[in-house]
Scaffold this motif. Structure first.
Motif, short mmCIF file in Angstrom:
data_model
loop_
_atom_site.label_atom_id
_atom_site.label_comp_id
_atom_site.label_asym_id
_atom_site.label_seq_id
_atom_site.Cartn_x
_atom_site.Cartn_y
_atom_site.Cartn_z
N LEU A 172 23.58 25.56 33.96
CA LEU A 172 22.86 24.32 34.25
C LEU A 172 22.26 24.36 35.65
CD1 LEU A 172 25.29 21.66 32.74
CD2 LEU A 172 23.01 22.24 31.91
N PHE A 173 22.98 24.93 36.61
CA PHE A 173 22.46 25.05 37.96
C PHE A 173 21.22 25.95 38.00
CE2 PHE A 173 26.52 23.98 40.56
CZ PHE A 173 26.39 22.66 40.18
N VAL A 174 21.27 27.05 37.25
CA VAL A 174 20.11 27.95 37.21
C VAL A 174 18.90 27.24 36.61
CG1 VAL A 174 19.21 30.06 36.16
CG2 VAL A 174 21.50 30.06 37.15
N ALA A 175 19.12 26.53 35.52
CA ALA A 175 18.02 25.78 34.90
C ALA A 175 17.55 24.66 35.82
CB ALA A 175 18.47 25.21 33.56
N GLY A 176 18.47 24.02 36.51
CA GLY A 176 18.12 22.92 37.40
C GLY A 176 17.28 23.36 38.57
N ILE A 177 17.60 24.52 39.14
CA ILE A 177 16.81 24.97 40.30
C ILE A 177 15.39 25.34 39.87
CG2 ILE A 177 17.41 27.43 40.32
CD1 ILE A 177 17.74 27.02 43.41
N ALA A 178 15.25 25.92 38.69
CA ALA A 178 13.91 26.24 38.20
C ALA A 178 13.10 24.96 37.97
CB ALA A 178 14.00 27.06 36.91
N ALA A 179 13.71 23.99 37.31
CA ALA A 179 13.01 22.72 37.04
C ALA A 179 12.72 21.99 38.35
CB ALA A 179 13.84 21.85 36.11
N GLY A 180 13.65 22.02 39.30
CA GLY A 180 13.43 21.35 40.58
C GLY A 180 12.29 21.96 41.36
N LEU A 181 12.19 23.30 41.35
CA LEU A 181 11.10 23.96 42.06
C LEU A 181 9.74 23.66 41.42
CD1 LEU A 181 12.72 27.40 42.91
CD2 LEU A 181 12.21 25.51 44.47
N VAL A 182 9.70 23.65 40.09
CA VAL A 182 8.45 23.30 39.40
C VAL A 182 8.04 21.86 39.73
CG1 VAL A 182 7.43 22.88 37.13
CG2 VAL A 182 8.71 24.98 37.56
N LEU A 183 9.01 20.96 39.72
CA LEU A 183 8.73 19.56 40.06
C LEU A 183 8.24 19.44 41.50
CD1 LEU A 183 8.87 16.78 38.73
CD2 LEU A 183 11.18 16.56 39.62
N GLY A 184 8.85 20.19 42.41
CA GLY A 184 8.40 20.19 43.81
C GLY A 184 6.98 20.69 43.95
N LEU A 185 6.61 21.73 43.18
CA LEU A 185 5.24 22.24 43.23
C LEU A 185 4.25 21.22 42.68
CD1 LEU A 185 5.76 25.94 42.12
CD2 LEU A 185 5.12 25.11 44.38
N VAL A 186 4.64 20.50 41.64
CA VAL A 186 3.76 19.46 41.09
C VAL A 186 3.55 18.36 42.12
CG1 VAL A 186 3.59 17.65 39.33
CG2 VAL A 186 4.34 19.94 38.69
N PHE A 187 4.60 17.96 42.81
CA PHE A 187 4.46 16.96 43.87
C PHE A 187 3.57 17.48 45.00
CE2 PHE A 187 8.81 15.09 42.61
CZ PHE A 187 8.21 14.20 41.76
N ALA A 188 3.68 18.78 45.31
CA ALA A 188 2.84 19.35 46.35
C ALA A 188 1.37 19.30 45.96
CB ALA A 188 3.28 20.79 46.64
N VAL A 189 1.07 19.54 44.70
CA VAL A 189 -0.32 19.44 44.23
C VAL A 189 -0.81 18.00 44.39
CG1 VAL A 189 -1.81 19.58 42.20
CG2 VAL A 189 -0.16 21.41 42.67
N LEU A 190 0.03 17.04 44.04
CA LEU A 190 -0.35 15.63 44.21
C LEU A 190 -0.62 15.30 45.68
CD1 LEU A 190 2.08 13.83 41.75
CD2 LEU A 190 -0.38 14.10 41.51
N VAL A 191 0.21 15.83 46.58
CA VAL A 191 0.01 15.59 48.01
C VAL A 191 -1.31 16.21 48.46
CG1 VAL A 191 0.88 16.18 50.31
CG2 VAL A 191 2.44 15.31 48.58
N ALA A 192 -1.61 17.42 47.96
CA ALA A 192 -2.87 18.07 48.35
C ALA A 192 -4.06 17.24 47.90
CB ALA A 192 -2.93 19.47 47.76
N VAL A 193 -4.02 16.72 46.68
CA VAL A 193 -5.12 15.89 46.17
C VAL A 193 -5.24 14.61 47.00
CG1 VAL A 193 -5.89 14.52 44.20
CG2 VAL A 193 -5.00 16.83 43.85
#
Length: 198
Positions: A172-193
């Protein structure tokens, strides 16, 4: 049917009147026991209740809350935010990236989304407003990026989920870190826009 309606009505009435939660849950439970299981001995109820909460895994919850309180009152949140700001703060919209990275770092240590919002919000919200971000965007980014604390290990949610379902907490931790990083990248794209827009 009338007895069941009486139990439900009692619970709703107590909840609306503002009784303490242990009474709202306890009184209808006692009524249910008396109405439907009158021959059941009282000690059995106590044994079932204690057996349901007597798990060492549940100790993770108060310890995570304690860690979050210590971090929020101390300088850890400010230092984590300063570290992230030194890495990405020089970019356009850097304070937005700092919010995301700081929330992920603080959330990974505290494991609590509300504690992350409380600790990060009072530090970075004025800076986001001063940098020109809209009020609604600033608040939304702080609140939503703090939710990565539910995904980035170690997470209270993943620990409790693993305990209840028997799933491997490590997986679960391995899956969580992958999902968390993807979510962080999506937020970064929103910040860039948003940074380009404002």
């Amino acid at each position: 049917m009338i007895l069941l309606f009486t139990v439900i009505a009692t619970a709703v009435l107590m909840l609306v009147c503002g009784f303490e939660m242990f009474l709202v849950l306890g009184v209808p439970a006692i009524m249910t026991k008396q109405f439907f299981y009158g021959s059941l001995p009282d000690p059995v109820i106590v044994q079932k209740v204690v057996g349901g909460i007597n798990h060492s895994t549940l100790l993770a919850i108060p310890f995570f809350i304690l860690a979050a309180e210590l971090m929020g009152d101390g300088q850890i949140a400010r230092r984590l935010t300063g570290l992230v700001q030194s890495l990405v703060g020089h970019r356009k919209g850097g304070i937005g990236y700092t919010v995301i990275g700081g929330s992920m770092a603080f959330g990974s240590v505290s494991g609590s989304a509300p504690a992350t919002v409380a600790a990060m919000g009072r530090m970075v919200y004025p800076e986001m407003r001063a940098a020109g971000f809209r009020d609604r965007f600033s608040l939304g980014l702080i609140a939503s990026s703090a939710e990565t604390a539910l995904l980035v290990p170690p997470s209270i949610t993943l620990i409790i989920y693993g305990w209840m379902t028997g799933a491997s907490v490590a997986r679960l931790f391995v899956a969580g870190i992958a999902a968390g990083l993807v979510l962080g990248l999506v937020f970064a794209v929103l910040v860039a826009v948003e940074a380009r827009r404002s």
